[in-house]
Write a protein that holds these residues in place. Structure first.
Motif, PDB file in Angstrom:
ATOM      1  N   TYR A   1     -35.247  -7.453  93.951  1.00  0.00           N
ATOM      2  CA  TYR A   1     -35.339  -7.010  92.553  1.00  0.00           C
ATOM      3  C   TYR A   1     -34.572  -7.936  91.626  1.00  0.00           C
ATOM      4  O   TYR A   1     -34.996  -8.219  90.516  1.00  0.00           O
ATOM      5  CB  TYR A   1     -34.803  -5.583  92.406  1.00  0.00           C
ATOM      6  CG  TYR A   1     -35.876  -4.566  92.648  1.00  0.00           C
ATOM      7  CD1 TYR A   1     -36.888  -4.363  91.720  1.00  0.00           C
ATOM      8  CD2 TYR A   1     -35.899  -3.831  93.815  1.00  0.00           C
ATOM      9  CE1 TYR A   1     -37.888  -3.441  91.942  1.00  0.00           C
ATOM     10  CE2 TYR A   1     -36.898  -2.904  94.053  1.00  0.00           C
ATOM     11  CZ  TYR A   1     -37.887  -2.714  93.112  1.00  0.00           C
ATOM     12  OH  TYR A   1     -38.878  -1.817  93.337  1.00  0.00           O
TER      13      TYR A   1
ATOM     14  N   ASP B   1     -46.273 -10.416  91.920  1.00  0.00           N
ATOM     15  CA  ASP B   1     -45.812  -9.040  92.151  1.00  0.00           C
ATOM     16  C   ASP B   1     -46.067  -8.641  93.603  1.00  0.00           C
ATOM     17  O   ASP B   1     -45.236  -7.999  94.240  1.00  0.00           O
ATOM     18  CB  ASP B   1     -46.552  -8.059  91.234  1.00  0.00           C
ATOM     19  CG  ASP B   1     -46.475  -8.466  89.781  1.00  0.00           C
ATOM     20  OD1 ASP B   1     -45.358  -8.728  89.314  1.00  0.00           O
ATOM     21  OD2 ASP B   1     -47.537  -8.536  89.125  1.00  0.00           O
TER      22      ASP B   1
ATOM     23  N   ARG C   1     -42.744 -13.757  86.245  1.00  0.00           N
ATOM     24  CA  ARG C   1     -41.827 -13.201  87.243  1.00  0.00           C
ATOM     25  C   ARG C   1     -42.392 -11.863  87.706  1.00  0.00           C
ATOM     26  O   ARG C   1     -43.085 -11.178  86.955  1.00  0.00           O
ATOM     27  CB  ARG C   1     -40.443 -12.963  86.606  1.00  0.00           C
ATOM     28  CG  ARG C   1     -39.671 -14.236  86.396  1.00  0.00           C
ATOM     29  CD  ARG C   1     -38.272 -13.948  85.919  1.00  0.00           C
ATOM     30  NE  ARG C   1     -38.272 -13.192  84.688  1.00  0.00           N
ATOM     31  CZ  ARG C   1     -37.194 -12.575  84.197  1.00  0.00           C
ATOM     32  NH1 ARG C   1     -36.068 -12.598  84.849  1.00  0.00           N
ATOM     33  NH2 ARG C   1     -37.259 -11.934  83.054  1.00  0.00           N
ATOM     34  N   PRO C   2     -42.068 -11.496  88.956  1.00  0.00           N
ATOM     35  CA  PRO C   2     -42.533 -10.186  89.420  1.00  0.00           C
ATOM     36  C   PRO C   2     -41.965  -9.090  88.536  1.00  0.00           C
ATOM     37  O   PRO C   2     -40.865  -9.230  88.000  1.00  0.00           O
ATOM     38  CB  PRO C   2     -41.954 -10.069  90.832  1.00  0.00           C
ATOM     39  CG  PRO C   2     -41.392 -11.389  91.183  1.00  0.00           C
ATOM     40  CD  PRO C   2     -41.216 -12.186  89.935  1.00  0.00           C
ATOM     41  N   HIS C   3     -42.715  -8.019  88.361  1.00  0.00           N
ATOM     42  CA  HIS C   3     -42.238  -6.920  87.533  1.00  0.00           C
ATOM     43  C   HIS C   3     -42.247  -5.621  88.346  1.00  0.00           C
ATOM     44  O   HIS C   3     -43.211  -5.353  89.071  1.00  0.00           O
ATOM     45  CB  HIS C   3     -43.117  -6.773  86.292  1.00  0.00           C
ATOM     46  CG  HIS C   3     -42.511  -5.838  85.315  1.00  0.00           C
ATOM     47  ND1 HIS C   3     -42.571  -4.480  85.488  1.00  0.00           N
ATOM     48  CD2 HIS C   3     -41.776  -6.057  84.210  1.00  0.00           C
ATOM     49  CE1 HIS C   3     -41.898  -3.896  84.511  1.00  0.00           C
ATOM     50  NE2 HIS C   3     -41.415  -4.835  83.725  1.00  0.00           N
ATOM     51  N   PRO C   4     -41.172  -4.819  88.230  1.00  0.00           N
ATOM     52  CA  PRO C   4     -41.080  -3.613  89.051  1.00  0.00           C
ATOM     53  C   PRO C   4     -42.259  -2.655  88.903  1.00  0.00           C
ATOM     54  O   PRO C   4     -42.688  -2.048  89.895  1.00  0.00           O
ATOM     55  CB  PRO C   4     -39.796  -2.930  88.579  1.00  0.00           C
ATOM     56  CG  PRO C   4     -39.180  -3.799  87.592  1.00  0.00           C
ATOM     57  CD  PRO C   4     -39.987  -5.024  87.398  1.00  0.00           C
TER      58      PRO C   4
ATOM     59  N   LYS D   1     -34.232 -10.982  91.765  1.00  0.00           N
ATOM     60  CA  LYS D   1     -35.021 -12.187  91.460  1.00  0.00           C
ATOM     61  C   LYS D   1     -36.175 -11.824  90.525  1.00  0.00           C
ATOM     62  O   LYS D   1     -36.740 -12.681  89.862  1.00  0.00           O
ATOM     63  CB  LYS D   1     -35.618 -12.761  92.756  1.00  0.00           C
ATOM     64  CG  LYS D   1     -34.640 -13.635  93.522  1.00  0.00           C
ATOM     65  CD  LYS D   1     -35.360 -14.431  94.612  1.00  0.00           C
ATOM     66  CE  LYS D   1     -35.886 -13.522  95.703  1.00  0.00           C
ATOM     67  NZ  LYS D   1     -36.658 -14.141  96.756  1.00  0.00           N
ATOM     68  N   ALA D   2     -36.579 -10.570  90.539  1.00  0.00           N
ATOM     69  CA  ALA D   2     -37.665 -10.118  89.651  1.00  0.00           C
ATOM     70  C   ALA D   2     -37.063  -9.865  88.262  1.00  0.00           C
ATOM     71  O   ALA D   2     -35.934 -10.252  87.979  1.00  0.00           O
ATOM     72  CB  ALA D   2     -38.293  -8.853  90.224  1.00  0.00           C
ATOM     73  N   SER D   3     -37.824  -9.209  87.407  1.00  0.00           N
ATOM     74  CA  SER D   3     -37.337  -9.062  86.028  1.00  0.00           C
ATOM     75  C   SER D   3     -36.536  -7.775  85.861  1.00  0.00           C
ATOM     76  O   SER D   3     -36.515  -7.197  84.793  1.00  0.00           O
ATOM     77  CB  SER D   3     -38.542  -9.086  85.083  1.00  0.00           C
ATOM     78  OG  SER D   3     -39.548  -8.238  85.567  1.00  0.00           O
TER      79      SER D   3
ATOM     80  N   ALA E   1     -43.557 -10.346  95.911  1.00  0.00           N
ATOM     81  CA  ALA E   1     -42.223  -9.719  95.828  1.00  0.00           C
ATOM     82  C   ALA E   1     -42.242  -8.355  96.512  1.00  0.00           C
ATOM     83  O   ALA E   1     -41.292  -7.985  97.206  1.00  0.00           O
ATOM     84  CB  ALA E   1     -41.794  -9.579  94.370  1.00  0.00           C
TER      85      ALA E   1
ATOM     86  N   ASN F   1     -51.765  -5.516  89.299  1.00  0.00           N
ATOM     87  CA  ASN F   1     -50.633  -6.368  89.672  1.00  0.00           C
ATOM     88  C   ASN F   1     -51.127  -7.791  89.880  1.00  0.00           C
ATOM     89  O   ASN F   1     -52.328  -8.033  90.012  1.00  0.00           O
ATOM     90  CB  ASN F   1     -49.971  -5.824  90.949  1.00  0.00           C
ATOM     91  CG  ASN F   1     -50.991  -5.485  92.008  1.00  0.00           C
ATOM     92  OD1 ASN F   1     -51.610  -6.367  92.595  1.00  0.00           O
ATOM     93  ND2 ASN F   1     -51.214  -4.189  92.240  1.00  0.00           N
TER      94      ASN F   1
ATOM     95  N   MET G   1     -45.012  -4.183  90.929  1.00  0.00           N
ATOM     96  CA  MET G   1     -44.669  -4.150  92.368  1.00  0.00           C
ATOM     97  C   MET G   1     -44.883  -2.725  92.907  1.00  0.00           C
ATOM     98  O   MET G   1     -45.442  -2.527  93.985  1.00  0.00           O
ATOM     99  CB  MET G   1     -43.197  -4.558  92.575  1.00  0.00           C
ATOM    100  CG  MET G   1     -42.943  -6.038  92.344  1.00  0.00           C
ATOM    101  SD  MET G   1     -41.165  -6.401  92.131  1.00  0.00           S
ATOM    102  CE  MET G   1     -40.481  -5.887  93.689  1.00  0.00           C
TER     103      MET G   1
END
Ligand SMILES: C[S@@+](CC[C@H](N)C(=O)[O-])C[C@H]1O[C@@H](n2cnc3c(N)ncnc32)[C@H](O)[C@@H]1O
Length: 265
Positions: free
Chosen positions: A206, A35, A15-18, A208-210, A38, A31, A21
């Protein structure tokens, strides 16, 4: 498990991670495709996000120079993010070479990258820990090895508290950190807000991301500084906090508040 306690299987790339990103938006290389996708979705939903992250990072640089210039020699940087040049220790040691820095992040990939870049292990450490358990951060033996809580500390909570939901009691989290600090310490905090534009679509990316992004308004962000005294100009949109160059075009749309405050008593 590696000797340093790092477990590669803890890195979630599904999953994308902040952190990754944010790294992509800052022009970094740490990245993955998910990422980047997203982050592009985020930039489509909130076009000023690219200048926003740059402005947030520039705020961090000015704030670190300010607190070190005010005499603080210890920095506890929680929600460090992936290494970005210049990093916190480089900014700080440019002002005073003897600054101690403890980096804390709950993302193992951030921890791994940060630990490989450590320049001075006596004065710097990187710790895998979670802001949601602030007492564990303060009590962490590695944090204690480089940070002496009997002397002033600058706590950096830059672009991280918005990843805590109300249920995670962010005000109590910040208060726990504040109570661990002696007078003369500083809080440097920046936080995403929807006060200047509708950010519902950005929040959805966000979610949808982790991570969950909780936008807060001016009054809610200001409350995190309870028990501290905000230094001039108080809480401001990040490009307008003591700018050292003219704020970029469209700065008025940037959805990040930032402030620096001193603990006086
Ligand atoms: C947007 S980046 C900000 C990086 C840096 N502070 C800056 O402003 O340039 C947010 C960082 O906070 C970290 N983070 C998010 N939730 C956290 C938590 N509960 N505890 C510790 N770190 C967290 C993420 O892994 C990420 O590295």
């Amino acid at each position: 498990m590696r000797q340093d306690g790092f477990r590669s299987e803890e890195i979630d790339t599904s999953r994308p991670h902040p952190a990754r990103m944010y790294d992509y938006l800052l022009g970094g290389k740490d990245n993955y495709e998910l990422d980047r996708q997203a982050a592009e979705e985020l930039a489509a939903a909130a076009p000023e996000v690219r200048i926003g992250v740059q402005a947030n990072r520039a705020f961090l640089r000015r704030a670190v120079r300010y607190v070190v210039g005010s005499g603080v020699r210890q920095i506890l940087d929680i929600g460090t993010g992936l290494p970005t040049s210049p990093n916190v220790e480089e900014i700080a040691r440019d002002v005073a070479p003897d600054v101690h820095v403890a980096y804390v992040d709950n993302d193992p990939i951030v921890n791994l990258h940060a630990s490989t870049l450590l320049t001075d292990s006596e004065a710097t450490t990187t710790v895998l820990a979670d802001l949601r358990d602030p007492q564990a951060v303060v009590d962490d033996p590695d944090v204690r090895r480089v940070i002496d809580f009997d002397r002033p500390v600058a706590v950096l909570l830059v672009a991280v508290v918005h990843f805590l939901t109300e249920a995670e009691k962010p005000a109590e989290v910040v208060a726990t950190l504040r109570d661990a600090l002696p007078a003369g310490s500083f809080l440097v905090l920046s936080h995403a807000t929807g006060d200047f534009a509708d950010r519902t679509a950005a929040q959805a990316v966000y979610n949808k991301a982790s991570a969950t992004l909780t936008l807060r308004d001016r009054a809610q962000v200001e409350r995190f500084f309870d028990g501290f005294e905000l230094v001039e100009p108080g809480l401001a949109q990040v490009p307008f906090w003591r700018p050292d160059t003219p704020p970029p075009a469209r700065s008025g749309e940037i959805g990040f508040y930032g402030g620096v405050a001193r603990k006086t008593g």
